[in-house]
Design a protein around this motif. Structure first.
Motif, PDB file in Angstrom:
ATOM      1  N   TYR A 155       0.872  -1.119  -0.154  1.00  0.00           N
ATOM      2  CA  TYR A 155       0.082  -0.242   0.109  1.00  0.00           C
ATOM      3  C   TYR A 155       0.886   1.177  -0.036  1.00  0.00           C
ATOM      4  O   TYR A 155       0.194   2.167  -0.057  1.00  0.00           O
ATOM      5  CB  TYR A 155      -0.931   0.033   1.294  1.00  0.00           C
ATOM      6  N   GLY A 156       2.066   1.178   0.248  1.00  0.00           N
ATOM      7  CA  GLY A 156       2.980   2.414   0.035  1.00  0.00           C
ATOM      8  C   GLY A 156       3.348   2.623   1.318  1.00  0.00           C
ATOM      9  O   GLY A 156       2.603   2.572   2.483  1.00  0.00           O
ATOM     10  N   LYS A 157       4.503   3.435   1.583  1.00  0.00           N
ATOM     11  CA  LYS A 157       5.110   3.936   2.986  1.00  0.00           C
ATOM     12  C   LYS A 157       4.255   4.793   3.759  1.00  0.00           C
ATOM     13  O   LYS A 157       4.088   4.561   5.005  1.00  0.00           O
ATOM     14  CB  LYS A 157       6.696   4.146   2.859  1.00  0.00           C
ATOM     15  N   GLU A 158       3.678   5.809   2.934  1.00  0.00           N
ATOM     16  CA  GLU A 158       2.825   6.539   3.712  1.00  0.00           C
ATOM     17  C   GLU A 158       1.909   6.007   4.705  1.00  0.00           C
ATOM     18  O   GLU A 158       1.581   6.299   5.499  1.00  0.00           O
ATOM     19  CB  GLU A 158       2.417   7.805   2.774  1.00  0.00           C
ATOM     20  N   LEU A 159       1.196   5.153   3.998  1.00  0.00           N
ATOM     21  CA  LEU A 159      -0.174   4.661   4.469  1.00  0.00           C
ATOM     22  C   LEU A 159       0.587   3.758   5.745  1.00  0.00           C
ATOM     23  O   LEU A 159       0.099   3.849   6.853  1.00  0.00           O
ATOM     24  CB  LEU A 159      -0.905   3.820   3.545  1.00  0.00           C
ATOM     25  N   ALA A 160       1.637   2.965   5.445  1.00  0.00           N
ATOM     26  CA  ALA A 160       2.111   1.701   6.554  1.00  0.00           C
ATOM     27  C   ALA A 160       2.598   2.539   7.490  1.00  0.00           C
ATOM     28  O   ALA A 160       2.418   2.207   8.716  1.00  0.00           O
ATOM     29  CB  ALA A 160       3.450   1.273   5.729  1.00  0.00           C
ATOM     30  N   ASP A 161       2.889   3.971   7.474  1.00  0.00           N
ATOM     31  CA  ASP A 161       3.744   4.763   8.623  1.00  0.00           C
ATOM     32  C   ASP A 161       2.447   5.200   9.405  1.00  0.00           C
ATOM     33  O   ASP A 161       2.677   5.660  10.641  1.00  0.00           O
ATOM     34  CB  ASP A 161       4.459   6.026   7.997  1.00  0.00           C
ATOM     35  N   ASP A 162       1.203   5.342   8.797  1.00  0.00           N
ATOM     36  CA  ASP A 162      -0.066   5.828   9.729  1.00  0.00           C
ATOM     37  C   ASP A 162      -0.675   4.739  10.341  1.00  0.00           C
ATOM     38  O   ASP A 162      -1.596   4.893  11.164  1.00  0.00           O
ATOM     39  CB  ASP A 162      -0.886   6.282   8.477  1.00  0.00           C
ATOM     40  N   ILE A 163      -0.353   3.705  10.125  1.00  0.00           N
ATOM     41  CA  ILE A 163      -1.244   2.374  10.924  1.00  0.00           C
ATOM     42  C   ILE A 163      -0.659   2.118  12.088  1.00  0.00           C
ATOM     43  O   ILE A 163       0.417   2.084  12.476  1.00  0.00           O
ATOM     44  CB  ILE A 163      -0.982   0.888   9.883  1.00  0.00           C
ATOM     45  N   THR A 164      -1.756   2.124  13.177  1.00  0.00           N
ATOM     46  CA  THR A 164      -1.209   1.915  14.537  1.00  0.00           C
ATOM     47  C   THR A 164      -1.172   0.321  14.556  1.00  0.00           C
ATOM     48  O   THR A 164      -2.215  -0.446  14.414  1.00  0.00           O
ATOM     49  CB  THR A 164      -2.368   2.368  15.395  1.00  0.00           C
ATOM     50  N   ILE A 165      -0.042  -0.288  15.215  1.00  0.00           N
ATOM     51  CA  ILE A 165       0.272  -1.721  15.536  1.00  0.00           C
ATOM     52  C   ILE A 165       0.467  -1.750  16.996  1.00  0.00           C
ATOM     53  O   ILE A 165       1.427  -1.185  17.605  1.00  0.00           O
ATOM     54  CB  ILE A 165       1.383  -2.169  14.705  1.00  0.00           C
ATOM     55  N   LEU A 166      -0.507  -2.786  17.546  1.00  0.00           N
ATOM     56  CA  LEU A 166      -0.249  -2.675  19.065  1.00  0.00           C
ATOM     57  C   LEU A 166       0.209  -4.050  19.348  1.00  0.00           C
ATOM     58  O   LEU A 166       0.281  -4.974  18.564  1.00  0.00           O
ATOM     59  CB  LEU A 166      -1.808  -2.943  19.801  1.00  0.00           C
ATOM     60  N   TYR A 167       0.947  -4.342  20.571  1.00  0.00           N
ATOM     61  CA  TYR A 167       1.664  -5.275  21.144  1.00  0.00           C
ATOM     62  C   TYR A 167       0.664  -6.088  22.093  1.00  0.00           C
ATOM     63  O   TYR A 167       0.064  -5.375  23.192  1.00  0.00           O
ATOM     64  CB  TYR A 167       2.908  -5.166  21.374  1.00  0.00           C
ATOM     65  N   GLY A 168       0.429  -7.239  21.993  1.00  0.00           N
ATOM     66  CA  GLY A 168      -0.312  -7.988  23.067  1.00  0.00           C
ATOM     67  C   GLY A 168       0.433  -9.106  23.603  1.00  0.00           C
ATOM     68  O   GLY A 168       0.824  -9.950  22.622  1.00  0.00           O
ATOM     69  N   GLY A 169       0.469  -9.447  24.816  1.00  0.00           N
ATOM     70  CA  GLY A 169       0.693 -10.652  25.297  1.00  0.00           C
ATOM     71  C   GLY A 169       1.476 -10.495  26.571  1.00  0.00           C
ATOM     72  O   GLY A 169       2.762 -10.144  26.803  1.00  0.00           O
ATOM     73  N   SER A 170       1.039 -10.953  27.677  1.00  0.00           N
ATOM     74  CA  SER A 170       1.428 -10.496  28.899  1.00  0.00           C
ATOM     75  C   SER A 170       2.141  -9.047  29.292  1.00  0.00           C
ATOM     76  O   SER A 170       3.198  -8.835  30.045  1.00  0.00           O
ATOM     77  CB  SER A 170       2.474 -11.554  29.389  1.00  0.00           C
ATOM     78  N   CYS A 171       1.381  -8.384  28.577  1.00  0.00           N
ATOM     79  CA  CYS A 171       1.882  -6.788  28.905  1.00  0.00           C
ATOM     80  C   CYS A 171       1.560  -6.356  30.105  1.00  0.00           C
ATOM     81  O   CYS A 171       0.295  -6.615  30.567  1.00  0.00           O
ATOM     82  CB  CYS A 171       1.176  -5.944  27.805  1.00  0.00           C
ATOM     83  N   LYS A 172       2.429  -5.716  31.129  1.00  0.00           N
ATOM     84  CA  LYS A 172       1.837  -5.232  32.179  1.00  0.00           C
ATOM     85  C   LYS A 172       2.697  -3.951  32.565  1.00  0.00           C
ATOM     86  O   LYS A 172       3.740  -3.517  31.793  1.00  0.00           O
ATOM     87  CB  LYS A 172       2.208  -6.186  33.403  1.00  0.00           C
ATOM     88  N   PRO A 173       2.339  -3.227  33.906  1.00  0.00           N
ATOM     89  CA  PRO A 173       2.824  -1.928  34.092  1.00  0.00           C
ATOM     90  C   PRO A 173       4.424  -2.073  33.972  1.00  0.00           C
ATOM     91  O   PRO A 173       5.090  -1.212  33.601  1.00  0.00           O
ATOM     92  CB  PRO A 173       2.519  -1.548  35.359  1.00  0.00           C
ATOM     93  N   SER A 174       5.005  -3.267  34.416  1.00  0.00           N
ATOM     94  CA  SER A 174       6.623  -3.196  34.527  1.00  0.00           C
ATOM     95  C   SER A 174       7.250  -3.381  33.110  1.00  0.00           C
ATOM     96  O   SER A 174       8.227  -3.097  33.154  1.00  0.00           O
ATOM     97  CB  SER A 174       6.973  -4.396  35.388  1.00  0.00           C
ATOM     98  N   ASN A 175       6.433  -3.949  32.228  1.00  0.00           N
ATOM     99  CA  ASN A 175       7.144  -4.161  30.744  1.00  0.00           C
ATOM    100  C   ASN A 175       6.659  -3.208  29.790  1.00  0.00           C
ATOM    101  O   ASN A 175       7.422  -3.075  28.666  1.00  0.00           O
ATOM    102  CB  ASN A 175       7.360  -5.630  30.494  1.00  0.00           C
ATOM    103  N   ALA A 176       5.456  -2.528  30.154  1.00  0.00           N
ATOM    104  CA  ALA A 176       4.920  -1.611  29.076  1.00  0.00           C
ATOM    105  C   ALA A 176       5.743  -0.494  28.768  1.00  0.00           C
ATOM    106  O   ALA A 176       6.038  -0.080  27.293  1.00  0.00           O
ATOM    107  CB  ALA A 176       3.519  -1.040  29.600  1.00  0.00           C
ATOM    108  N   PRO A 177       6.493   0.050  29.672  1.00  0.00           N
ATOM    109  CA  PRO A 177       7.559   1.142  28.999  1.00  0.00           C
ATOM    110  C   PRO A 177       8.548   0.922  28.032  1.00  0.00           C
ATOM    111  O   PRO A 177       8.541   1.576  27.021  1.00  0.00           O
ATOM    112  CB  PRO A 177       8.020   1.846  30.467  1.00  0.00           C
ATOM    113  N   GLU A 178       9.071  -0.341  28.147  1.00  0.00           N
ATOM    114  CA  GLU A 178      10.274  -0.601  27.381  1.00  0.00           C
ATOM    115  C   GLU A 178       9.553  -1.015  25.922  1.00  0.00           C
ATOM    116  O   GLU A 178      10.026  -0.690  25.160  1.00  0.00           O
ATOM    117  CB  GLU A 178      11.171  -1.531  27.715  1.00  0.00           C
ATOM    118  N   LEU A 179       8.314  -1.773  25.906  1.00  0.00           N
ATOM    119  CA  LEU A 179       7.666  -2.328  24.955  1.00  0.00           C
ATOM    120  C   LEU A 179       7.109  -0.912  23.977  1.00  0.00           C
ATOM    121  O   LEU A 179       7.344  -0.984  22.847  1.00  0.00           O
ATOM    122  CB  LEU A 179       6.525  -3.163  25.096  1.00  0.00           C
TER     123      LEU A 179
END
Ligand SMILES: O=C[C@H](O)COP(=O)(O)O
Length: 253
Positions: free
Chosen positions: A201-225
């Motif tokens: 789809y092109g770089k411009e669109l790719a740069d606009d897409i929000t990509i979330l991470y999921g999997g045992s995310c918690k307050p202690s590891n969220a800042p680095e992720l």
């Protein structure tokens, strides 16, 4: 600038009273403590949506998500809930293709493509989940596997439609296991997915897409992720059931 988002997926937890209490706590804590432009989404079970929607009526920064919807418009599909019904009670987002749906309810990439279409047709925003099992991770073809999930479920969309999709990368081996992906593993996949989208789809669109991470995310590891260049927030399971932990994760940006 792409949107930062933290979404809480309650899965099949909390009765209605507990869900309303948790929502009220999140509303107050977000108002008192969260600065900056991070969006917040909560995804309670279906039966909570109508009431929680009323609680969120005046909350500009907290959106409501459903955890699933039918691939059908309406009709004789006992037990199913349609995208139109969700839109009618004030839902904004729908989680599509969570690994638990793929695994326990045999949802396929093709079916998820139909769910994505129907969600978009009703003016709702998909949170499209993708991810690999431990077996695929160990075999080494995990990037190819996850890219293929995007290809088969999302790449029929127009540019305008794809811009509305939030992607959630959730390595299945990290969900509910306490075993989080390392920042290198998360960044590698998020970057690969963004590149893959750029190729189609092109770089411009790719740069606009929000990509979330999921999997045992918690307050202690969220800042680095969340500090990873291509990680735009999280899809939080277990830790979203505690208002304190969830809001601390939101504050990790
Ligand atoms: O939808 C959320 C994910 O499955 C992550 O769940 P978890 O944070 O309990 O590992």
């Amino acid at each position: 600038m792409r949107k930062k988002l933290v979404a809480g997926n309650w899965k099949m937890n909390n009765d209605l009273d507990a869900g309303l209490k948790l929502t009220s706590e999140i509303i107050h804590m977000v108002e008192d403590e969260v600065r900056g432009n991070v969006g917040v989404v909560i995804a309670p079970p279906f039966v909570h949506l109508t009431k929680i929607s009323q609680l969120l009526k005046n909350e500009a920064r907290i959106s409501l998500a459903a955890q699933n919807c039918s691939e059908h418009e309406k009709g004789a599909y006992t037990g199913e809930v349609s995208a139109g019904m969700l839109a009618s009670v004030g839902v904004n987002f729908v989680i599509i293709g969570h690994s638990e749906r793929r695994e326990y309810f045999n949802e396929t990439n093709e079916q998820l493509a139909r769910k994505t279409d129907i969600v978009l047709n009703h003016g709702l925003l998909p949170i499209f989940c993708c991810g690999e099992s431990l077996e695929i991770r160990e075999k080494g073809n995990y990037v190819e596997h996850v890219c293929n999930q995007l290809n088969e479920s999302l790449f029929h969309l127009s540019e305008e439609e794809l811009r509305k999709v939030v992607i959630a990368y959730e390595p299945i081996w990290a969900i509910g296991t306490g075993k989080t992906a390392s920042t290198e593993q998360a960044q590698e996949m998020h970057h690969a997915l963004r590149n893959y989208i750029a190729g189609a789809y092109g770089k411009e669109l790719a740069d606009d897409i929000t990509i979330l991470y999921g999997g045992s995310c918690k307050p202690s590891n969220a800042p680095e992720l969340f500090a990873c260049a291509d990680v735009d927030g999280g899809l939080i399971g277990g830790a979203s059931l505690s208002s304190r932990d969830f809001v601390d994760i939101i504050k990790s940006f």
